[in-house]
Design a protein around this motif. Sequence first.
Motif, PDB file in Angstrom:
ATOM      1  N   LYS A 113       2.296 -45.934 -14.897  1.00  0.00           N
ATOM      2  CA  LYS A 113       2.493 -46.189 -13.474  1.00  0.00           C
ATOM      3  C   LYS A 113       1.274 -46.816 -12.811  1.00  0.00           C
ATOM      4  CE  LYS A 113       6.159 -42.899 -12.417  1.00  0.00           C
ATOM      5  NZ  LYS A 113       6.582 -41.733 -11.615  1.00  0.00           N
ATOM      6  N   ASP A 114       0.119 -46.716 -13.469  1.00  0.00           N
ATOM      7  CA  ASP A 114      -1.070 -47.339 -12.878  1.00  0.00           C
ATOM      8  C   ASP A 114      -1.252 -48.790 -13.355  1.00  0.00           C
ATOM      9  OD1 ASP A 114      -1.865 -46.991 -15.479  1.00  0.00           O
ATOM     10  OD2 ASP A 114      -3.625 -45.758 -15.012  1.00  0.00           O
ATOM     11  N   ILE A 115      -0.206 -49.318 -13.991  1.00  0.00           N
ATOM     12  CA  ILE A 115      -0.242 -50.700 -14.461  1.00  0.00           C
ATOM     13  C   ILE A 115      -0.350 -51.650 -13.265  1.00  0.00           C
ATOM     14  CG2 ILE A 115       2.264 -51.001 -14.371  1.00  0.00           C
ATOM     15  CD1 ILE A 115       2.123 -52.642 -16.900  1.00  0.00           C
ATOM     16  N   ARG A 116      -1.024 -52.775 -13.442  1.00  0.00           N
ATOM     17  CA  ARG A 116      -1.103 -53.771 -12.376  1.00  0.00           C
ATOM     18  C   ARG A 116       0.282 -54.371 -12.135  1.00  0.00           C
ATOM     19  NH1 ARG A 116      -6.078 -55.669 -10.951  1.00  0.00           N
ATOM     20  NH2 ARG A 116      -5.143 -57.632 -10.274  1.00  0.00           N
ATOM     21  N   GLY A 117       0.546 -54.721 -10.877  1.00  0.00           N
ATOM     22  CA  GLY A 117       1.852 -55.239 -10.515  1.00  0.00           C
ATOM     23  C   GLY A 117       2.266 -56.446 -11.332  1.00  0.00           C
ATOM     24  N   SER A 118       1.315 -57.352 -11.581  1.00  0.00           N
ATOM     25  CA  SER A 118       1.640 -58.564 -12.333  1.00  0.00           C
ATOM     26  C   SER A 118       2.054 -58.233 -13.766  1.00  0.00           C
ATOM     27  CB  SER A 118       0.442 -59.513 -12.346  1.00  0.00           C
ATOM     28  OG  SER A 118      -0.699 -58.893 -12.930  1.00  0.00           O
ATOM     29  N   ARG A 119       1.461 -57.191 -14.347  1.00  0.00           N
ATOM     30  CA  ARG A 119       1.823 -56.805 -15.718  1.00  0.00           C
ATOM     31  C   ARG A 119       3.198 -56.176 -15.772  1.00  0.00           C
ATOM     32  NH1 ARG A 119      -2.174 -53.398 -19.066  1.00  0.00           N
ATOM     33  NH2 ARG A 119      -0.510 -53.848 -20.561  1.00  0.00           N
ATOM     34  N   LEU A 120       3.552 -55.415 -14.747  1.00  0.00           N
ATOM     35  CA  LEU A 120       4.895 -54.832 -14.714  1.00  0.00           C
ATOM     36  C   LEU A 120       5.935 -55.934 -14.591  1.00  0.00           C
ATOM     37  CD1 LEU A 120       6.847 -52.478 -14.611  1.00  0.00           C
ATOM     38  CD2 LEU A 120       6.418 -52.296 -12.140  1.00  0.00           C
ATOM     39  N   ILE A 121       5.670 -56.898 -13.751  1.00  0.00           N
ATOM     40  CA  ILE A 121       6.595 -58.023 -13.587  1.00  0.00           C
ATOM     41  C   ILE A 121       6.768 -58.761 -14.918  1.00  0.00           C
ATOM     42  CG2 ILE A 121       6.847 -60.300 -12.517  1.00  0.00           C
ATOM     43  CD1 ILE A 121       5.445 -59.084 -10.024  1.00  0.00           C
ATOM     44  N   ASP A 122       5.661 -59.047 -15.586  1.00  0.00           N
ATOM     45  CA  ASP A 122       5.740 -59.721 -16.882  1.00  0.00           C
ATOM     46  C   ASP A 122       6.473 -58.870 -17.910  1.00  0.00           C
ATOM     47  OD1 ASP A 122       4.508 -62.027 -16.080  1.00  0.00           O
ATOM     48  OD2 ASP A 122       2.536 -61.539 -16.901  1.00  0.00           O
ATOM     49  N   SER A 123       6.276 -57.542 -17.848  1.00  0.00           N
ATOM     50  CA  SER A 123       6.941 -56.642 -18.801  1.00  0.00           C
ATOM     51  C   SER A 123       8.448 -56.693 -18.624  1.00  0.00           C
ATOM     52  CB  SER A 123       6.436 -55.204 -18.617  1.00  0.00           C
ATOM     53  OG  SER A 123       5.071 -55.088 -18.960  1.00  0.00           O
ATOM     54  N   VAL A 124       8.908 -56.742 -17.377  1.00  0.00           N
ATOM     55  CA  VAL A 124      10.343 -56.846 -17.100  1.00  0.00           C
ATOM     56  C   VAL A 124      10.890 -58.155 -17.667  1.00  0.00           C
ATOM     57  CG1 VAL A 124      12.075 -57.120 -15.274  1.00  0.00           C
ATOM     58  CG2 VAL A 124      10.295 -55.364 -15.063  1.00  0.00           C
ATOM     59  N   ARG A 125      10.169 -59.240 -17.447  1.00  0.00           N
ATOM     60  CA  ARG A 125      10.619 -60.538 -17.950  1.00  0.00           C
ATOM     61  C   ARG A 125      10.636 -60.584 -19.474  1.00  0.00           C
ATOM     62  NH1 ARG A 125       6.820 -63.591 -13.561  1.00  0.00           N
ATOM     63  NH2 ARG A 125       8.359 -63.821 -11.890  1.00  0.00           N
TER      64      ARG A 125
END
Length: 229
Positions: A113-125
């Motif tokens: 949950k402390d992942i950076r927002g950009s990494r979460l977005i990339d992970s979803v993609r």
Amino acid sequence: MAGPVVTGGTIRVFLVDDHEIVRRGIADLLDAEADLEVVGEAGTASQARARIAATQPDVVVLDVRLPDGSGIDVCREVRNSQPGIRCLILTAYDDDDALRAAVIAGASGYVLKDIRGSRLIDSVRLAHAGKNLIDPAISQRVVSQLKSAAPTDPLLDGLSLRERQILALIADGLTNRQIGERLTLAEKTVKNYVSTLLSKLGLEHRTQAAILQVEHRNAGPQPSGDLRP
């Protein structure tokens, strides 16, 4: 550093977390991207099961710990019934047990949950693109552990890995609630597993199952409660 992940069309995302503030924050983050759309949310495992089936998202982002069960179980059920839907496990806890559970449940990734927002977005993609975000070495190690946990006694051959894990914990004297906490399962789910394994073994009581497990522990390697599929 890898460049942005490019996918075709809009990626439909479903969020499962019991904290509304967390869901809203993630939803705002994802909805700000032109190619991502949050199509539904749930705060419990039971809500998630019904709403995921109704909304048919491309990717589900699930918290591990939910009030009425585990995001791991929801992930497994979704992957079994609708393998086209990808799952990302989102948790505040960085522990090996939850990671192994995510691998076995068929999750595409495991993110903190402390992942950076950009990494979460990339992970979803990446998950939507069919990429496995879990280190292949970790996945292979989990597979090796599962193979080494195969029963050597014919009497236990009919039990699934999960049932054998629960049987081992019954023999250790744990209650259904304690087993659920150890394996990140709802107590009701554990109860159902216990009933099934008793039926498969032709037994009536968990005490009989505990005695059976103790008698067969020296027959070969048995799965421990530390593996969490």
